[in-house]
Structures are given as structure tokens and as C-alpha cells.
Write an enzyme that holds these catalytic residues in place. Structure first.
Site, mmCIF file in Angstrom:
data_model
loop_
_atom_site.group_PDB
_atom_site.id
_atom_site.type_symbol
_atom_site.label_atom_id
_atom_site.label_comp_id
_atom_site.label_asym_id
_atom_site.label_seq_id
_atom_site.Cartn_x
_atom_site.Cartn_y
_atom_site.Cartn_z
ATOM 1 N N ASP A 4 -2.812 -18.053 0.189
ATOM 2 C CA ASP A 4 -3.845 -18.706 -0.642
ATOM 3 C C ASP A 4 -4.481 -19.874 0.110
ATOM 4 O O ASP A 4 -5.703 -20.046 0.120
ATOM 5 C CB ASP A 4 -3.267 -19.149 -1.998
ATOM 6 C CG ASP A 4 -2.002 -19.977 -1.884
ATOM 7 O OD1 ASP A 4 -1.390 -20.018 -0.791
ATOM 8 O OD2 ASP A 4 -1.614 -20.600 -2.895
ATOM 9 N N ASP B 241 -6.186 -7.197 3.920
ATOM 10 C CA ASP B 241 -7.340 -6.556 3.279
ATOM 11 C C ASP B 241 -8.247 -7.630 2.676
ATOM 12 O O ASP B 241 -9.464 -7.650 2.912
ATOM 13 C CB ASP B 241 -6.843 -5.593 2.200
ATOM 14 C CG ASP B 241 -7.966 -4.818 1.541
ATOM 15 O OD1 ASP B 241 -8.883 -4.386 2.265
ATOM 16 O OD2 ASP B 241 -7.932 -4.656 0.312
ATOM 17 N N TYR C 85 0.826 -1.213 0.000
ATOM 18 C CA TYR C 85 0.000 0.000 0.000
ATOM 19 C C TYR C 85 0.859 1.263 0.000
ATOM 20 O O TYR C 85 0.421 2.300 -0.480
ATOM 21 C CB TYR C 85 -0.898 0.037 1.243
ATOM 22 C CG TYR C 85 -2.236 -0.631 1.069
ATOM 23 C CD1 TYR C 85 -2.325 -1.937 0.620
ATOM 24 C CD2 TYR C 85 -3.409 0.048 1.377
ATOM 25 C CE1 TYR C 85 -3.557 -2.557 0.484
ATOM 26 C CE2 TYR C 85 -4.638 -0.554 1.245
ATOM 27 C CZ TYR C 85 -4.713 -1.854 0.790
ATOM 28 O OH TYR C 85 -5.934 -2.447 0.663
ATOM 29 N N ASP D 78 -11.956 -9.302 4.452
ATOM 30 C CA ASP D 78 -13.256 -9.274 3.768
ATOM 31 C C ASP D 78 -13.840 -10.678 3.720
ATOM 32 O O ASP D 78 -15.039 -10.886 3.973
ATOM 33 C CB ASP D 78 -13.117 -8.736 2.336
ATOM 34 C CG ASP D 78 -13.441 -7.257 2.241
ATOM 35 O OD1 ASP D 78 -13.240 -6.553 3.246
ATOM 36 O OD2 ASP D 78 -13.892 -6.805 1.171
ATOM 37 N N LYS E 186 3.325 -15.300 1.813
ATOM 38 C CA LYS E 186 3.634 -16.169 0.671
ATOM 39 C C LYS E 186 5.152 -16.357 0.653
ATOM 40 O O LYS E 186 5.860 -15.898 -0.266
ATOM 41 C CB LYS E 186 3.150 -15.527 -0.639
ATOM 42 C CG LYS E 186 1.636 -15.541 -0.819
ATOM 43 C CD LYS E 186 1.102 -16.866 -1.314
ATOM 44 C CE LYS E 186 1.443 -17.094 -2.770
ATOM 45 N NZ LYS E 186 0.910 -18.415 -3.247
HETATM 46 C C1 IPM Z 1 -10.289 -1.437 4.077
HETATM 47 C C2 IPM Z 1 -10.572 -0.747 2.774
HETATM 48 C C3 IPM Z 1 -9.437 0.230 2.523
HETATM 49 C C4 IPM Z 1 -8.180 -0.588 2.347
HETATM 50 C C5 IPM Z 1 -9.659 1.208 1.354
HETATM 51 C C6 IPM Z 1 -10.923 2.011 1.541
HETATM 52 C C7 IPM Z 1 -8.476 2.126 1.175
HETATM 53 O O1 IPM Z 1 -10.730 -1.684 1.755
HETATM 54 O O2 IPM Z 1 -10.162 -0.735 5.093
HETATM 55 O O3 IPM Z 1 -10.184 -2.659 4.081
HETATM 56 O O4 IPM Z 1 -7.926 -1.128 1.263
HETATM 57 O O5 IPM Z 1 -7.427 -0.677 3.318
HETATM 58 MG MG MG Z 2 -10.744 -3.671 2.411
#
Ligand code: IPM
Ligand code: MG
Length: 370
Positions: A227, A251, A143, A255, A194
């Protein structure tokens, strides 16, 4: 009389302002009923800041965030600002806060509450009782790594570049938080990278192994490729207690983990930095769900992730464990009565909107305090 706790609220975009309105009622409730008081400041971030002042976050807002005892964040982003150049996008608001406040450890729980076990797309027997925590590194890796950008090749092609880069120091500081957390939970930590294809991943693995042996011999440390971790999270998520991983893998995996629970609208998160000389730790709390532009303004967003983020704030920034637990209990109890926002609606339950859900949580807090 202890000094008031200073909170900076950054509602942001989409459903951010709607859920923030409800959490304010919970903050007010705690201020009225418990031995703690808050000074609240509110400011713009993300698209709301672009509209108000022309950029996703200002230096003044960053300064306010640094001066606050804790930041409570809503969400940023939306189609309105999608065409903007990279440096002007709403997302820069949150990325700047992480970087400027040094918020390197992002704690993302995935918890399946009993009343919501049917909300998951996975079978109840796979997710019942799930309680895992992902610790995501949040100020390093790809990032923020240099070099980055898009350059032009001699043959006329463009080339996009981002760099995954980690120092031992960056790995150790997030590793320590993850080890400590595992120590307060089931005592198991899974470090994810990884190492089979990335040098930075191999360094991650070696550094975690050395840190564990040196400082946390009581924690059961294991390693997994990212993975495989994605696959294992779906196959048998309860094998995990705490997962620690890089910014990008965290990230993705967070999710994935959040969706095991069936509702993004339920999950809070905390992002922590290093304590200063006076012991004050910079910290930002935010729901995992994002700005959800498709349902913004309709009054149907689930405010619980934001409310539970405030509970995390009370626990992590102010060690107000009783108050945090009370808010969590209130949320679970309201769900158990069958009142649901549309995202967690189930057969036989009653659908209610954002404001009514806030009202129910506050009513339940009154009941619990009585
Ligand atoms: C998260 C989001 C952020 C990230 C975005 C909004 C920059 O997806 O907090 O997971 O990728 O960190
Ligand atoms: Mg995110």
C-alpha cells in the site's frame, strides 16, 4: 549460417491484431536488414480462439509456444466473451501460457520518454526521466493458489476462496532475476509485500533478505509494504529502480506505474521462465495495454507497445542489443517529430493512425540504418 529464430505470434483480440500487423512489418525489416532471420507462425488465443475452435487456447497452441524460441503476444478479452464461465474466458489463454511455459518472472518497465513527458497526468518535474522496472511473479500466488473456488455454506451463503501461497523456491527464482536486473541498472531493489498482515508476505521479506545477503551483497535491497508502494509511486516514482513483488500486487502496481508514463500504449513487457538444459529460456512478450475493445477496429491504436515488446524480445531472447536499441530509438525519434496516435496526442502534434505509425517507424529504421 545460424538457424532461423522461431517466433510464435498470438495477436488475440481487440486491438491485438491491429498492432500485430504493424510489428510484423518491423520483424520483416529486421529480417531483411540485419544478420538474423525469423520463421513466423501465427495462431489463435483468447476470444479469437474461442470463436475459431471453442476454447481460449488449445494444447496444440501451447505446444507451438513451447517449441518456439519466443512468443509475441497481442492482447485478450472483450465484452463479447464476458458472460462465459471462468474456465472458458479469454484470459485463460494468457494464464495457461504463463503456467504451462513456467513464465514466472514478468518484467514491466515504466519509462518516460522525453517527447512524452507532458502526456503524464503527473507534473513533468515528477516524472521526467522516470525509468523503473517492476518484476512481477507470474505463475504463483493468489492467481494459482489452492484451495480456490466458490462453495456453499450450511446457512445458504456462498463463499468465494482464493489462496495466496508462495514457497521459498518460488520467491528465490523471481528474486534472482530482480537482483540481476538491478545489478545491470542503478543497483537498487525494492521488495514489496504486506509482511505486516500476511504470513506469505513475511516469508517473502525474509527470503529476499537472505537471498540478497547470500548472493547479491552489492545490491541495495529495501522493503516496502504494497500500500505504501502504491502511494510512493505516485508521490515520487523516481526513488525506484527495480521493484520485485507478488503476482497480485505486481498486477496492480504495474498498472499504476504504467499510467505514470501517460500512455499504456507505449509500454512493453517480457515474461521469462527458467533456462532448460540447452540454455533456452521460455519467454513471452506482450504490450501492457490489453485488448482495448473500445477502440478496436478503428485503426487508431498505438502500435508502439507491441513494437517495443518485439525490441524486448530481441534483447532478452536473442541478445540482439543493437537491433533492440535501434527499434527503441526509432520509436522515440518518430514521437519527437510530433507524429502521434490519439492516446499520446498533444497540442501542436499531428495525429496519425495505427498503420501510418507503423510506416513511420519502419521509415525511421531505414534512416537509422542508412
Ligand atoms: C495483466 C492482465 C492479466 C493479469 C489478465 C488479462 C489475466 O491484467 O497481464 O496484467 O491479471 O495478469
Ligand atoms: Mg493487469
Amino acid at each position: 549460417m545460424p538457424a532461423n529464430k522461431r517466433l510464435l505470434l498470438l495477436p488475440g483480440d481487440g486491438i491485438g491484431p491491429e498492432v500485430m500487423t504493424e510489428v510484423r512489418r518491423v520483424i520483416d525489416w529486421v529480417g531483411r536488414n540485419r544478420a538474423v532471420s525469423f520463421d513466423i507462425t501465427e495462431d489463435f488465443v483468447g476470444g479469437a480462439a474461442i470463436d475459431a475452435v471453442g476454447k481460449p487456447i488449445t494444447d496444440e497452441t501451447v505446444a507451438r509456444a513451447k517449441a518456439a524460441d519466443a512468443v509475441l503476444f497481442g492482447a485478450v478479452g472483450g465484452p463479447k466473451w464476458d458472460k462465459l464461465g471462468f474456465a472458458q474466458r479469454p484470459e485463460i489463454g494468457i494464464l495457461t501460457l504463463r503456467r504451462e511455459l513456467g513464465l514466472f518472472a514478468n518484467l514491466r518497465p515504466a519509462l518516460v520518454l522525453d517527447p512524452l513527458v507532458e502526456a503524464s497526468t503527473l507534473k513533468p518535474e515528477v516524472v521526467r526521466g522516470l525509468d523503473l522496472m517492476i518484476v512481477r511473479e507470474a505463475t504463483g500466488g493468489i492467481y494459482f493458489g489452492e484451495p480456490r473456488g466458490v462453495d456453499m455454506l450450511p446457512d445458504g451463503q456462498k463463499r468465494g476462496i482464493n489462496t495466496e501461497v508462495y514457497t521459498t523456491g518460488e520467491i528465490e527464482r523471481v528474486g534472482r532475476i530482480a537482483f540481476e536486473l538491478a545489478g545491470k541498472r542503478a543497483g537498487r531493489l525494492c521488495s514489496v509485500e504486506k509482511a505486516n498482515v500476511m504470513e506469505s508476505g513475511l516469508l517473502w521479506r525474509e527470503t529476499m533478505t537472505a537471498l540478497g545477503a547470500r548472493e547479491f551483497p552489492g545490491i541495495a535491497l529495501s522493503h516496502m509494504y504494497a500500500d505504501n508502494c502504491a502511494m510512493q509511486l505516485v508521490r515520487n516514482p523516481r526513488q525506484f529502480d527495480v521493484i520485485v513483488t507478488s503476482n497480485l500486487f505486481g498486477d496492480l502496481l504495474s498498472d499504476l506505474a504504467s499510467m505514470l508514463t501517460g500512455s499504456l500504449g507505449m509500454l512493453p513487457s517480457a515474461t521469462l521462465g527458467a533456462p532448460d538444459a540447452r540454455g533456452k529460456r521460455p519467454a513471452l512478450y506482450e504490450p501492457i495495454h490489453g485488448s482495448a475493445p473500445d477502440i478496436a477496429g478503428k485503426g487508431i491504436a498505438n502500435p508502439m507497445a507491441e513494437i517495443l515488446s518485439f525490441a524486448m524480445l530481441l534483447r532478452w531472447s536473442f541478445t540482439l542489443e543493437d537491433e533492440a536499441a535501434m527499434i527503441e530509438r526509432a520509436c522515440t525519434n518518430v514521437l519527437a517529430t510530433g507524429l502521434r496516435t490519439p492516446d499520446v496526442m498533444a497540442p501542436g502534434c499531428t495525429k496519425i493512425g495505427t498503420t501510418d505509425m507503423g510506416t513511420e517507424v519502419v521509415k525511421e529504421l531505414d534512416r537509422l540504418a542508412a
